[in-house]
Design a protein around this motif. Structure first.
Motif: not given
Length: 201
Positions: A137, A186, A192
Protein backbone atom coordinates in the motif's frame (compact mmCIF):
# COMPACT_ATOMS: atom_id res chain seq x y z
CA UNK A 1 -36.29 -27.88 21.23
CA UNK A 2 -35.32 -29.71 24.45
CA UNK A 3 -34.55 -32.95 22.58
CA UNK A 4 -31.66 -31.25 20.75
CA UNK A 5 -28.53 -30.09 22.51
CA UNK A 6 -25.64 -28.10 21.12
CA UNK A 7 -22.19 -29.33 22.04
CA UNK A 8 -19.19 -27.05 21.66
CA UNK A 9 -16.05 -29.07 21.02
CA UNK A 10 -12.62 -27.44 20.84
CA UNK A 11 -9.91 -28.73 18.52
CA UNK A 12 -6.22 -27.88 18.48
CA UNK A 13 -4.02 -27.91 15.39
CA UNK A 14 -0.72 -29.70 15.76
CA UNK A 15 2.04 -27.61 14.14
CA UNK A 16 5.78 -27.35 14.76
CA UNK A 17 5.89 -23.55 14.47
CA UNK A 18 5.16 -21.31 17.45
CA UNK A 19 2.88 -18.38 16.67
CA UNK A 20 3.26 -15.05 18.44
CA UNK A 21 0.09 -13.51 16.97
CA UNK A 22 -2.94 -14.64 15.00
CA UNK A 23 -5.95 -12.94 13.42
CA UNK A 24 -9.12 -14.33 11.86
CA UNK A 25 -11.21 -13.13 8.93
CA UNK A 26 -14.54 -14.43 7.66
CA UNK A 27 -13.22 -17.80 6.43
CA UNK A 28 -9.49 -17.72 7.07
CA UNK A 29 -6.88 -17.25 9.74
CA UNK A 30 -3.43 -15.67 9.47
CA UNK A 31 -0.58 -15.90 11.96
CA UNK A 32 2.88 -14.49 12.61
CA UNK A 33 5.33 -16.98 14.09
CA UNK A 34 8.28 -16.30 16.38
CA UNK A 35 10.61 -16.37 13.36
CA UNK A 36 8.67 -13.52 11.65
CA UNK A 37 7.15 -15.88 9.08
CA UNK A 38 3.58 -15.41 7.85
CA UNK A 39 1.16 -18.37 7.90
CA UNK A 40 -2.37 -18.56 6.49
CA UNK A 41 -5.03 -21.23 6.86
CA UNK A 42 -8.08 -21.35 4.58
CA UNK A 43 -8.81 -25.07 5.00
CA UNK A 44 -8.79 -27.23 8.08
CA UNK A 45 -5.34 -28.54 8.94
CA UNK A 46 -3.43 -27.17 5.92
CA UNK A 47 -1.74 -23.89 6.83
CA UNK A 48 0.70 -22.47 4.33
CA UNK A 49 3.71 -20.20 4.73
CA UNK A 50 3.78 -17.13 2.51
CA UNK A 51 7.23 -17.12 0.91
CA UNK A 52 7.98 -13.93 -1.02
CA UNK A 53 10.95 -11.59 -1.54
CA UNK A 54 8.77 -8.86 -0.04
CA UNK A 55 8.88 -10.68 3.31
CA UNK A 56 12.31 -12.35 3.25
CA UNK A 57 13.54 -10.66 6.48
CA UNK A 58 16.60 -9.22 4.74
CA UNK A 59 15.76 -5.67 5.87
CA UNK A 60 13.20 -3.78 8.02
CA UNK A 61 11.14 -3.27 4.84
CA UNK A 62 10.79 -7.04 4.39
CA UNK A 63 10.45 -8.15 8.03
CA UNK A 64 6.94 -8.74 9.37
CA UNK A 65 6.04 -7.09 12.69
CA UNK A 66 2.26 -7.64 12.79
CA UNK A 67 -0.39 -9.63 10.92
CA UNK A 68 -4.11 -8.79 10.77
CA UNK A 69 -7.10 -10.18 8.89
CA UNK A 70 -10.09 -8.36 7.49
CA UNK A 71 -13.24 -9.87 6.04
CA UNK A 72 -11.51 -11.52 3.07
CA UNK A 73 -7.90 -10.30 3.20
CA UNK A 74 -4.87 -10.23 5.44
CA UNK A 75 -2.31 -7.47 5.88
CA UNK A 76 1.24 -7.37 7.18
CA UNK A 77 2.85 -4.41 8.94
CA UNK A 78 6.62 -4.52 8.53
CA UNK A 79 9.37 -3.22 10.80
CA UNK A 80 9.68 -0.22 8.46
CA UNK A 81 5.94 0.53 8.85
CA UNK A 82 5.04 -0.56 5.32
CA UNK A 83 1.74 -2.38 4.82
CA UNK A 84 1.46 -5.40 2.51
CA UNK A 85 -1.93 -6.90 1.65
CA UNK A 86 -2.94 -10.26 0.17
CA UNK A 87 -6.26 -11.90 -0.71
CA UNK A 88 -6.52 -15.71 -0.18
CA UNK A 89 -9.89 -15.92 -1.96
CA UNK A 90 -9.17 -14.12 -5.21
CA UNK A 91 -6.63 -13.79 -7.98
CA UNK A 92 -3.37 -15.71 -8.18
CA UNK A 93 -3.43 -16.79 -4.54
CA UNK A 94 -6.88 -18.37 -4.88
CA UNK A 95 -5.68 -20.30 -7.94
CA UNK A 96 -2.51 -21.48 -6.17
CA UNK A 97 -4.49 -22.66 -3.13
CA UNK A 98 -7.00 -24.54 -5.30
CA UNK A 99 -4.19 -26.26 -7.22
CA UNK A 100 -2.39 -27.30 -4.04
CA UNK A 101 -5.61 -28.48 -2.40
CA UNK A 102 -6.38 -30.74 -5.35
CA UNK A 103 -2.85 -32.15 -5.15
CA UNK A 104 -3.07 -32.80 -1.40
CA UNK A 105 -6.50 -34.41 -1.67
CA UNK A 106 -4.90 -37.18 -3.73
CA UNK A 107 -2.47 -38.04 -0.91
CA UNK A 108 -3.77 -40.01 2.04
CA UNK A 109 -0.88 -38.84 4.24
CA UNK A 110 -2.02 -35.22 4.07
CA UNK A 111 -5.54 -35.72 5.40
CA UNK A 112 -6.23 -33.49 8.38
CA UNK A 113 -8.25 -35.89 10.54
CA UNK A 114 -7.98 -36.41 14.32
CA UNK A 115 -6.82 -39.83 15.51
CA UNK A 116 -8.34 -42.09 18.15
CA UNK A 117 -5.31 -41.43 20.34
CA UNK A 118 -5.79 -37.65 20.11
CA UNK A 119 -9.42 -37.05 19.13
CA UNK A 120 -9.25 -33.29 19.71
CA UNK A 121 -5.97 -32.61 17.90
CA UNK A 122 -5.88 -32.06 14.13
CA UNK A 123 -2.53 -33.06 12.57
CA UNK A 124 -1.57 -30.24 10.23
CA UNK A 125 0.16 -30.62 6.89
CA UNK A 126 2.07 -27.41 6.14
CA UNK A 127 3.17 -26.19 2.73
CA UNK A 128 4.82 -23.13 1.20
CA UNK A 129 3.11 -20.62 -1.07
CA UNK A 130 5.57 -19.28 -3.63
CA UNK A 131 5.25 -17.06 -6.68
CA UNK A 132 2.45 -14.89 -5.28
CA UNK A 133 3.45 -11.49 -3.90
CA UNK A 134 1.31 -9.28 -1.66
CA UNK A 135 0.43 -5.73 -2.70
CA UNK A 136 2.27 -2.88 -1.02
CA UNK A 137 0.00 0.00 0.00
CA UNK A 138 1.05 3.64 -0.42
CA UNK A 139 2.85 5.29 2.49
CA UNK A 140 0.85 7.37 4.95
CA UNK A 141 0.67 11.13 4.11
CA UNK A 142 3.11 12.23 6.81
CA UNK A 143 3.33 15.84 5.60
CA UNK A 144 -0.43 16.28 5.77
CA UNK A 145 -0.86 14.98 9.31
CA UNK A 146 -1.49 17.56 12.05
CA UNK A 147 0.65 17.92 15.13
CA UNK A 148 -1.31 16.42 17.99
CA UNK A 149 -1.43 18.00 21.42
CA UNK A 150 -2.59 16.67 24.76
CA UNK A 151 -1.50 13.10 24.06
CA UNK A 152 0.55 12.97 27.25
CA UNK A 153 3.90 12.58 25.52
CA UNK A 154 5.99 14.33 22.91
CA UNK A 155 7.54 11.95 20.39
CA UNK A 156 10.31 13.26 18.21
CA UNK A 157 11.40 11.83 14.89
CA UNK A 158 9.61 10.19 12.00
CA UNK A 159 5.85 9.66 12.07
CA UNK A 160 5.11 6.03 11.21
CA UNK A 161 2.51 3.31 11.58
CA UNK A 162 2.92 1.14 14.67
CA UNK A 163 -0.36 -0.82 14.67
CA UNK A 164 -2.99 -1.83 12.13
CA UNK A 165 -6.45 -3.40 12.31
CA UNK A 166 -8.70 -4.94 9.66
CA UNK A 167 -12.39 -4.67 8.75
CA UNK A 168 -14.45 -5.23 5.58
CA UNK A 169 -12.16 -4.05 2.73
CA UNK A 170 -10.68 -1.54 5.16
CA UNK A 171 -7.51 -1.13 7.19
CA UNK A 172 -7.18 1.18 10.19
CA UNK A 173 -3.73 2.39 11.19
CA UNK A 174 -2.29 4.02 14.31
CA UNK A 175 0.91 6.06 14.24
CA UNK A 176 3.53 6.38 16.95
CA UNK A 177 2.30 9.94 17.56
CA UNK A 178 -1.37 9.04 18.00
CA UNK A 179 -2.81 9.67 14.52
CA UNK A 180 -5.56 7.33 13.35
CA UNK A 181 -5.80 6.74 9.60
CA UNK A 182 -8.02 4.57 7.43
CA UNK A 183 -7.51 2.93 4.06
CA UNK A 184 -10.81 2.22 2.27
CA UNK A 185 -11.82 0.05 -0.68
CA UNK A 186 -9.05 -2.52 -0.78
CA UNK A 187 -10.72 -4.52 -3.56
CA UNK A 188 -8.33 -7.32 -4.55
CA UNK A 189 -5.00 -7.78 -6.29
CA UNK A 190 -6.51 -7.32 -9.76
CA UNK A 191 -9.00 -4.61 -8.80
CA UNK A 192 -7.26 -2.49 -6.21
CA UNK A 193 -8.23 1.17 -6.75
CA UNK A 194 -5.51 3.76 -6.25
CA UNK A 195 -6.68 4.88 -2.86
CA UNK A 196 -4.70 6.58 -0.12
CA UNK A 197 -4.61 6.74 3.65
CA UNK A 198 -7.11 9.21 5.09
CA UNK A 199 -6.56 10.92 8.43
CA UNK A 200 -9.46 10.32 10.84
CA UNK A 201 -8.40 11.64 14.23
Amino acid sequence: DPQYQVRHVCFACSVTHHCSFSSCGRSHCAALDTDSQIWTCVSWGRPFQLSTPLLDKSSPETTAAQIISGWSFSAVLTDSSDVLVYWPFSGAMKTAIATKTEELDQQSSTKAYPTEQEPHVVPCYTWTMQGVDPVRLPSIPVRNLPELHGTGSAIEGETKLVKIAGADNTIIGLTNKGHVLIYHTLGNETRNPQQSWVYVS
